[in-house]
Structure formats: C-alpha cells, structure tokens
Design a protein around this motif. Structure first.
Motif, mmCIF file in Angstrom:
data_model
loop_
_atom_site.group_PDB
_atom_site.id
_atom_site.type_symbol
_atom_site.label_atom_id
_atom_site.label_comp_id
_atom_site.label_asym_id
_atom_site.label_seq_id
_atom_site.Cartn_x
_atom_site.Cartn_y
_atom_site.Cartn_z
ATOM 1 N N LEU A 70 87.668 31.216 23.439
ATOM 2 C CA LEU A 70 87.367 31.562 22.061
ATOM 3 C C LEU A 70 87.800 32.999 21.832
ATOM 4 O O LEU A 70 87.707 33.837 22.740
ATOM 5 C CB LEU A 70 85.876 31.417 21.737
ATOM 6 N N GLY A 71 88.298 33.285 20.630
ATOM 7 C CA GLY A 71 88.715 34.639 20.291
ATOM 8 C C GLY A 71 88.070 35.103 19.009
ATOM 9 O O GLY A 71 87.726 34.295 18.136
ATOM 10 N N GLU A 72 87.911 36.419 18.878
ATOM 11 C CA GLU A 72 87.255 36.966 17.694
ATOM 12 C C GLU A 72 88.181 36.905 16.485
ATOM 13 O O GLU A 72 89.354 37.290 16.557
ATOM 14 C CB GLU A 72 86.829 38.408 17.931
ATOM 15 N N VAL A 73 87.631 36.425 15.380
ATOM 16 C CA VAL A 73 88.352 36.396 14.108
ATOM 17 C C VAL A 73 88.075 37.715 13.402
ATOM 18 O O VAL A 73 86.929 38.027 13.073
ATOM 19 C CB VAL A 73 87.892 35.212 13.228
ATOM 20 N N THR A 74 89.129 38.496 13.195
ATOM 21 C CA THR A 74 88.965 39.800 12.561
ATOM 22 C C THR A 74 89.369 39.732 11.093
ATOM 23 O O THR A 74 90.174 38.904 10.698
ATOM 24 C CB THR A 74 89.826 40.850 13.273
ATOM 25 N N GLY A 75 88.796 40.625 10.309
ATOM 26 C CA GLY A 75 89.182 40.716 8.907
ATOM 27 C C GLY A 75 88.724 39.551 8.065
ATOM 28 O O GLY A 75 89.384 39.147 7.125
ATOM 29 N N GLY A 76 87.610 38.950 8.340
ATOM 30 C CA GLY A 76 87.106 37.839 7.528
ATOM 31 C C GLY A 76 87.384 36.510 8.184
ATOM 32 O O GLY A 76 88.093 36.399 9.166
ATOM 33 N N GLY A 77 86.822 35.456 7.616
ATOM 34 C CA GLY A 77 87.008 34.129 8.165
ATOM 35 C C GLY A 77 86.099 33.152 7.483
ATOM 36 O O GLY A 77 85.472 33.466 6.482
ATOM 37 N N ALA A 78 85.994 31.951 8.009
ATOM 38 C CA ALA A 78 85.161 30.919 7.401
ATOM 39 C C ALA A 78 83.841 30.819 8.143
ATOM 40 O O ALA A 78 83.804 30.740 9.360
ATOM 41 C CB ALA A 78 85.879 29.577 7.445
ATOM 42 N N VAL A 79 82.743 30.852 7.390
ATOM 43 C CA VAL A 79 81.413 30.716 7.971
ATOM 44 C C VAL A 79 80.759 29.496 7.353
ATOM 45 O O VAL A 79 80.729 29.346 6.142
ATOM 46 C CB VAL A 79 80.551 31.967 7.697
ATOM 47 N N THR A 80 80.244 28.590 8.173
ATOM 48 C CA THR A 80 79.676 27.353 7.669
ATOM 49 C C THR A 80 78.173 27.339 7.892
ATOM 50 O O THR A 80 77.700 27.631 8.988
ATOM 51 C CB THR A 80 80.314 26.140 8.377
ATOM 52 N N PHE A 81 77.409 26.999 6.855
ATOM 53 C CA PHE A 81 75.960 26.985 6.914
ATOM 54 C C PHE A 81 75.455 25.570 6.648
ATOM 55 O O PHE A 81 75.583 25.075 5.527
ATOM 56 C CB PHE A 81 75.372 27.935 5.866
ATOM 57 N N PRO A 82 74.902 24.879 7.639
ATOM 58 C CA PRO A 82 74.414 23.514 7.402
ATOM 59 C C PRO A 82 72.925 23.490 7.043
ATOM 60 O O PRO A 82 72.132 24.273 7.546
ATOM 61 C CB PRO A 82 74.642 22.846 8.756
ATOM 62 N N PHE A 83 72.561 22.587 6.137
ATOM 63 C CA PHE A 83 71.168 22.380 5.766
ATOM 64 C C PHE A 83 70.938 20.896 5.569
ATOM 65 O O PHE A 83 71.875 20.124 5.365
ATOM 66 C CB PHE A 83 70.813 23.143 4.482
ATOM 67 N N ALA A 84 69.682 20.496 5.590
ATOM 68 C CA ALA A 84 69.353 19.085 5.449
ATOM 69 C C ALA A 84 69.804 18.527 4.113
ATOM 70 O O ALA A 84 70.204 17.383 4.007
ATOM 71 C CB ALA A 84 67.848 18.873 5.622
ATOM 72 N N GLY A 85 69.738 19.340 3.040
ATOM 73 C CA GLY A 85 70.054 18.833 1.711
ATOM 74 C C GLY A 85 71.521 18.819 1.369
ATOM 75 O O GLY A 85 71.900 18.351 0.312
ATOM 76 N N GLY A 86 72.372 19.365 2.201
ATOM 77 C CA GLY A 86 73.787 19.405 1.872
ATOM 78 C C GLY A 86 74.514 20.344 2.808
ATOM 79 O O GLY A 86 74.007 20.709 3.862
ATOM 80 N N LEU A 87 75.680 20.789 2.432
ATOM 81 C CA LEU A 87 76.473 21.667 3.286
ATOM 82 C C LEU A 87 77.155 22.710 2.418
ATOM 83 O O LEU A 87 77.790 22.385 1.427
ATOM 84 C CB LEU A 87 77.522 20.862 4.048
ATOM 85 N N VAL A 88 76.982 23.974 2.781
ATOM 86 C CA VAL A 88 77.609 25.072 2.064
ATOM 87 C C VAL A 88 78.591 25.754 2.999
ATOM 88 O O VAL A 88 78.280 25.993 4.163
ATOM 89 C CB VAL A 88 76.561 26.104 1.591
ATOM 90 N N LYS A 89 79.768 26.072 2.472
ATOM 91 C CA LYS A 89 80.754 26.776 3.275
ATOM 92 C C LYS A 89 81.284 27.969 2.494
ATOM 93 O O LYS A 89 81.661 27.844 1.333
ATOM 94 C CB LYS A 89 81.915 25.855 3.653
ATOM 95 N N LEU A 90 81.291 29.138 3.156
ATOM 96 C CA LEU A 90 81.845 30.350 2.565
ATOM 97 C C LEU A 90 83.101 30.732 3.329
ATOM 98 O O LEU A 90 83.073 30.852 4.558
ATOM 99 C CB LEU A 90 80.850 31.507 2.658
ATOM 100 N N ALA A 91 84.205 30.909 2.626
ATOM 101 C CA ALA A 91 85.434 31.403 3.238
ATOM 102 C C ALA A 91 85.628 32.833 2.756
ATOM 103 O O ALA A 91 85.977 33.076 1.603
ATOM 104 C CB ALA A 91 86.621 30.532 2.849
ATOM 105 N N VAL A 92 85.353 33.796 3.644
ATOM 106 C CA VAL A 92 85.371 35.209 3.294
ATOM 107 C C VAL A 92 86.685 35.816 3.757
ATOM 108 O O VAL A 92 86.992 35.808 4.951
ATOM 109 C CB VAL A 92 84.181 35.948 3.944
ATOM 110 N N SER A 93 87.488 36.323 2.824
ATOM 111 C CA SER A 93 88.788 36.887 3.165
ATOM 112 C C SER A 93 88.652 38.331 3.634
ATOM 113 O O SER A 93 87.606 38.962 3.466
ATOM 114 C CB SER A 93 89.721 36.821 1.960
ATOM 115 N N ASP A 94 89.708 38.855 4.221
ATOM 116 C CA ASP A 94 89.729 40.218 4.735
ATOM 117 C C ASP A 94 89.463 41.209 3.604
ATOM 118 O O ASP A 94 90.123 41.189 2.571
ATOM 119 C CB ASP A 94 91.092 40.492 5.363
#
Length: 711
Positions: A195-219
């Motif tokens: 595994l390697g570190e993603v620098t300058g932003g990236g995609a973070v996924t947050f799971p919950f019982a009621g659904g799924l939210v995904k944030l794609a944060v750019s550099d």
C-alpha cells in the motif's frame, strides 16, 4: 432468392449473453478499515515450494514475490504455498500516523499474495520481498511511500511500524523483515500486499447502515489537515420528495472548500416515494431550515449503481430528493395539419426523463385558445394553426410547474434544406412533420411477414431526414477529416471493433468493384451510396457530422405515409411511390427503384442516388426502396410490435438490447423483389454486419444508411 436473403431467412443463432461478476470493496473512514472484497484477476492456482532446513531463498510467481529464509530458519523441510491475487480489500484506506494525523493509502494492484500454511514454526526472522509494476501505481502514490501490509480480520495492518522497509525503485521491489514475536516462535503467514500513501487528496468512503456516502477530495480542496466525519442527520426538513436513508451530515459543517469536492450518495430504489421518477433524483443541502438544490447533481448513468453525484463547495447536511422541479419532455411539439383536417391530432407528453405521469396534473394554460389535455398528459390539438401551451403541476409540490409549447403547423410549411458537413459538402434533407401514422402491416398488402404484425398507430415528433442515401463522396469527407482516428466519434463497442480491423475496408475506398453481374466489374462514383459500412461506422459518421440514424418508426413514416390520401388522417403506401409494384407498370421503362431486374443498372450493382424520381416517397425521399439497405438505430426483435407500451407508441426506440440492428428498404441485390421493397419490410444484421460464414458477402455490399436531424 439471393444468398444474403437466404441466410437471413434461415436465421442465426442468438448471441450469447455476457455476464461479469464485480466484487466491490467497502471502505472505512476516520481511522477505520476497508472490509469488503475485490479481485482484479481470477486467482491463480496456489504454487508450492519445499523449504529445506539449511535455509535459502524461495521465489514464487515468476519473481513477483520472494521469501528469504536464513540458514536453520526451519528445523525440518517445510512446504510453503503462495497464491497471487487472492480476494482482498481494494478501496482506499484511511490510517492515522503516530501524531494522530489521518493519511490515505491505496492498494497497489498485482502486489497481493497469500502465503501458507497459516501457522508455521520459524527459528529466525524472514525477509519478504514484493515486486511492483510502476505503471500500476495508483494515482498520486509515490513508490517511496510503499509499505508492506498484512490482512488481519478483514483490515490492512502494517507489519513495519518503525518503517525499516527498503524500497528499491530500480529493481521495483519493496522488502521488509517478518519478525518472530512470540515465545513459541510461530509466525502467522497469510495475505500480504503493498500500500502507498495517496498525497494531495483522494477518495474517502464512509459506510453507514442507512446508505453509503463517498467524498472525492481533490488536491488543495481543503485549506488544512482536517479530520472529516460523516454521520446520519436526523433534524432535517420534511419533504415528500425525500428518499429515506440518504441524509448525512459532513463535518466540520462550517468548512468551505477551496476547490469543488465530489459527493456521492447511494440510495435504495425501493424507498423512492411513490410518483417520484428515479431519474429526477438530485442532491440537496439543508440551508436555513430548507432544502437547497445542488446544481449539476444527477443520477448516475449506470442504472445499476443507484447513486446520485454532484460537486459541493461546503460541508453540512445533504440528502437525495426527487421531483422538486418539473421538466416536461419534450418542451416543444410540432403537430401538422393537412388540407381538410379538422383537428383531433394527439400528442403524449411525459414528465421528467420519460417516466410515468402520476406525479403531475395536467391542464391547458390559462387563456390559451383551443386544444384539450387529459390526466395522462395527452394533448389533443385544435384544427387551426398557431402556438398553444400545456401546463404540468407537481402533485408533491404544487408551487412547482413547467410549461410546454405546442406549435400547430400546416403541411405546406414543409421545406428542404442543405446541411453542411464539417469536412466540406452538404447533405440535402427534407422535413417530416410530427403526428400519427399507421406502422406495420396486417396482411392486407399482398405480402407480409410475422415481424410486421400488428399494424399500430405511432406518434413521432417532427424531424429532418436525408433526401438521399449517404453517398461515397459524403462519407469520404469523414475519412479525410480523420474520423477513423478520433475516438470521440465512436461508441465503446464501435471503437473496439474498429481497432480490431486491419484498416478501412477496400469496398468503401475502391471505385472499381467486381461484385456486379458478369462481366462483373463496374465503377462507383462519389454519387453512389456508400455501402459495406457497419452500424458502428454509420454511427460514427453521424456523431462527426451532427446527425443521428433514424429510428425504425421515423424511417417508415418518411418512406410511405401519404397525407394526401384519406382526408385528414392520411394513409400508408405499400411502396414509397404507391401501391403497385414497379414491374407491373414498367412497360414504358419508367423505373421506380434499383433492384436486380432494373433496366438501367442490371444485375448486382448500385446506382447513383436520386436516379429514380418516379419512386420518391410522399415526403420527397429517394431510394427508400432498393439501392441499399439502410441502418436504423433500433435493436431488432421479431415480436416488438406486439409489445404495446403504456401510454401508446410515442417516439418508439425499439428494444433495450438485442443481437442485431434493424435494416430497412431493400437493396440492389434482392431476389424477393416485391416483398423486400415494401416499406414495412424489416430485416436485420449484427452491428458489425456479417457473422462468420455469410457466403462471399463478407462485408455485405448491400448495406448503407441515411441520416436524421431533430428539428
């Protein structure tokens, strides 16, 4: 009967379905771990090596990974096994470093291996070396940051917390010591990967019982290192268009991003409120105790994804709502009068993206003269020319409404126009007005086929269609403009097909052809129809030139509907020119279409377009019988006419998917002349034209096309 027709009549085996299995990862945020599974390639069979007690290096998978065992690392000969690419979490993972700072890591494809047996007694530490492919490094991951991780209870865990690993960028390897940690000298092997570190932003996924939210944060989107949390939001404004389980608060709520951040929220289609079209779903933010639309947000074009995506510039509470605004389809409709027509022509409107009309009520706009509207969105036009309006009001939010315009025009307004091509030249087009016509055949035309039953009433919008079949000269402009080198003009399937070819086929480029009747050769000119083109090539030409292929309904209406017959309703011709076959009236040598009995172009050869003015259709289209079969955009299904849609036949597009595309119009090569030249006759071929073994007609010299443009 000609060989092509015989082959088509015999039928081909149905195309086999293609299925794909996707094992998607499920990620974790705020220090959590990914716990889903994915696999980039099918697992290979496990390999085994016998490790001798006197030590050595064991290499697996053609040098992809190796375990180095020092002398006397094992007391007796031991068999180890390894399997490349086992199922493993592949989504990005958020880890916290020693200072508590969150860092994003991504798995490097092709570096994950499973070692066994699970519990083996070693006397000394081992060295694990994993090789990586620089081309497969995830975006924004530097090779120097690569570390070896082990999969433990579904989560990636570092085996090198002190960062003693060594990265050899020249050899493209990473090695790390595997240390013995217990008194029993048992080291648990298992699944390891890089595994390697993603620098300058990236995609973070947050799971919950009621659904799924995904944030794609750019550099550079977030002003400083920020701990982002996401949790279900409870105190939200009530709205009847809200989809339950889709409301989340992204914290810190006061944060303003420096660049747009992509937000994706997954929804459960079964929870969409009744009457809310799925394609109307959009992202909304809670602002001042009310829902505010996220401009540009929309449902994914992948109908199976069930997600809504949009760009946001601040954090806070977001949710998925539908039908808060109305979009009538189409916005403008043209209906056509004719001599003696007293009104009564009907058009069906739809709300949103062509879904049902249960979520709206319909009415004629206040003060509009003439015409009526029913609850289902069916507008019956008045019998006089003019512009009229129809209103749709949301049943969920009565303050939301949309207005559509209906233009009632006269058949005398029909015009022709020349549409320029990007590479020079132009295409002559004629206008076919909107309205109903009778499509198909009930067996009353002397000939018939089962795929033409039953005859049914179809409404189509107004459109422009090529007066002639597309010529070789017009198609050559597409070639000379680099159309075969530009990916933008081709569908994914079409580009894949083109790339598999050795080049543009000679039948399109060569003027002198040898597939005519003996002595056989004849010369094609720039005015001959282009033939031998696949559906993919016709589709690409249209994209380049700003056209599209006609639907099957549009083609048939342009070919045979005659407004001059039967008073206000019109009636269909059997052939474009009328109801009597060409050979029954050709004693005076006035030909109406190019076929194998033709006097001027005998045998198997095409004719320049427009050489049969006695055979034009009521709307002025030439060669809609004979010369070349013409591609339509519809997929072909024999029993499609039996599948009457809810609300009637309005701008039908054909089946959603099939193996073949529709062909219309017959060609110069037809043997069943009177049958194939009828305007209701339907044929079909695969988009690439020819299945293997279609006699000598490898690229089917009888297939061309004409173009359409919306008004």
């Amino acid at each position: 009967m000609d060989p092509i027709r015989k082959a088509r009549r015999a039928g081909w085996a149905a195309a086999s379905a293609i299925a794909a299995l996707l094992l998607a990862g499920c990620g974790g945020g705020g220090g959590g771990a990914n716990n889903g599974g994915s696999i980039s390639d099918p697992p290979k069979a496990p390999e085994s090596r016998t490790v001798r007690a006197d030590g050595g290096t064991v290499t697996f998978d053609e040098g992809g990974t190796s375990l180095t065992l020092p002398k006397e690392a094992v007391k007796q000969d031991t068999t180890l096994i390894v399997q490349a690419n086992p199922i493993h979490p592949s989504a990005p993972v958020v880890f916290k470093d020693n200072t508590g700072k969150e860092r994003l890591y991504a798995v490097v494809p092709g570096t994950v291996y499973e070692y066994g047996p699970g519990a083996t007694t070693f006397e000394k530490d081992l060295k694990l070396t994993i090789k990586y492919d620089p081309a497969k490094l995830p975006e924004r991951v530097d090779a120097a940051s690569l570390q070896v991780y082990k999969l433990d209870k579904g989560a990636w865990v570092s085996v090198d917390p002190t960062n003693t690993k060594q990265v050899d960028t020249a050899a493209r390897t990473v090695f790390v010591p595997l240390k013995i940690t217990d008194d029993n000298k048992k080291m648990l092997l298992g699944i390891y990967g890089l595994l390697g570190e993603v620098t300058g932003g990236g995609a973070v996924t947050f799971p919950f019982a009621g659904g799924l939210v995904k944030l794609a944060v750019s550099d550079g989107a977030i002003p400083a290192d920020t701990s982002i949390t996401v949790e279900p939001f409870l105190n939200y404004p009530i709205n009847p268009g809200l989809v339950p389980g889709t409301i989340f608060e992204i914290k810190p709520a006061s944060l303003q991003t420096l660049k747009p951040v992509q937000l994706t929220i997954k929804y459960d289609a079964s929870k969409i409120p009744a009457g809310v079209p799925e394609q109307s779903l959009k992202l909304y933010k809670v602002v001042g105790g009310a829902w505010q639309l996220v401009q540009g947000s929309a449902v994914s074009t992948d109908v199976d994804a069930k997600v809504v995506t949009g760009s946001i510039s601040s954090f806070g509470a977001y949710g998925v709502l539908g039908n808060l605004s109305i979009d009538i389809q189409p916005e403008t409709v043209h209906l056509t009068t004719a001599a003696g027509w007293g009104g009564g022509q009907t058009w069906a409107f739809s709300e949103g993206a062509g879904r049902d009309n249960k979520a709206v009520s319909w009415s004629v706009q206040e003060g509009a003269a003439g015409g009526t509207i029913t609850a289902g969105g069916f507008y019956t036009a008045p019998g006089v020319r003019g512009t009229y309006h129809v209103i749709a009001t949301s049943k969920i939010d009565p303050t939301k409404r949309d207005i559509a315009t209906v233009v009632v025009e006269d058949v005398a307004d029909i015009k022709e126009q020349d549409v320029p091509l990007p590479g020079g030249g132009s295409v002559r087009m004629v206008y076919v007005p909107a309205g109903r016509f009778q499509m198909g055949d009930n067996g009353n035309e002397g000939y018939s086929a089962l795929n033409e039953f039953p005859q049914h009433s179809v409404s189509v919008k107004g459109y422009w269609i090529g007066k002639f079949e597309l010529t070789r000269g017009q198609y050559r402009a597409f070639i000379d403009a680099g159309g075969y080198q530009n990916r933008a003009y081709w569908s994914a399937e079409g580009w894949a097909w083109k790339e598999a070819q050795s080049g543009i086929r000679p039948d399109i480029l060569v003027d002198r052809q040898t597939w005519g009747t003996p002595p056989g050769a004849f010369t094609q000119t720039a005015s001959h129809p282009v033939v031998g083109v696949t559906y993919y090539e016709a589709e690409a030409f249209c994209k380049w030139a700003g056209f599209r292929l006609p639907t099957e309904a549009e083609w048939e209406k342009a070919a045979r509907w005659d407004w001059s017959k039967n008073g206000k309703d019109g009636r269909p011709n059997v052939y474009p020119w009328g109801d009597i076959w060409d050979s029954q009236v050709n004693s005076d040598r006035i030909e109406k279409c190019n076929n194998w009995e033709d006097y001027d172009y005998p045998g198997y050869q095409t004719a320049p377009v427009g050489r049969y003015p006695a055979g034009i259709s009521p709307f002025g289209c030439h060669d809609m019988a004979g010369n070349a079969w013409e591609w339509c955009q519809d997929w072909y299904e024999e029993t499609y006419y039996n599948q009457k849609p809810l609300g009637g036949w309005v701008n039908p597009l054909g089946p959603a998917q099939a193996a073949h595309r529709v062909l219309r119009g017959g060609s110069w090569v037809q043997g069943d002349i009177a049958f194939d030249m009828r305007s209701t006759s339907r044929d079909h071929l695969p988009p690439e034209i020819s299945p293997t073994g279609l006699f000598e007609y490898r690229y089917d010299h009888s297939v061309g096309f004409r173009v359409v443009r919306d008004k």
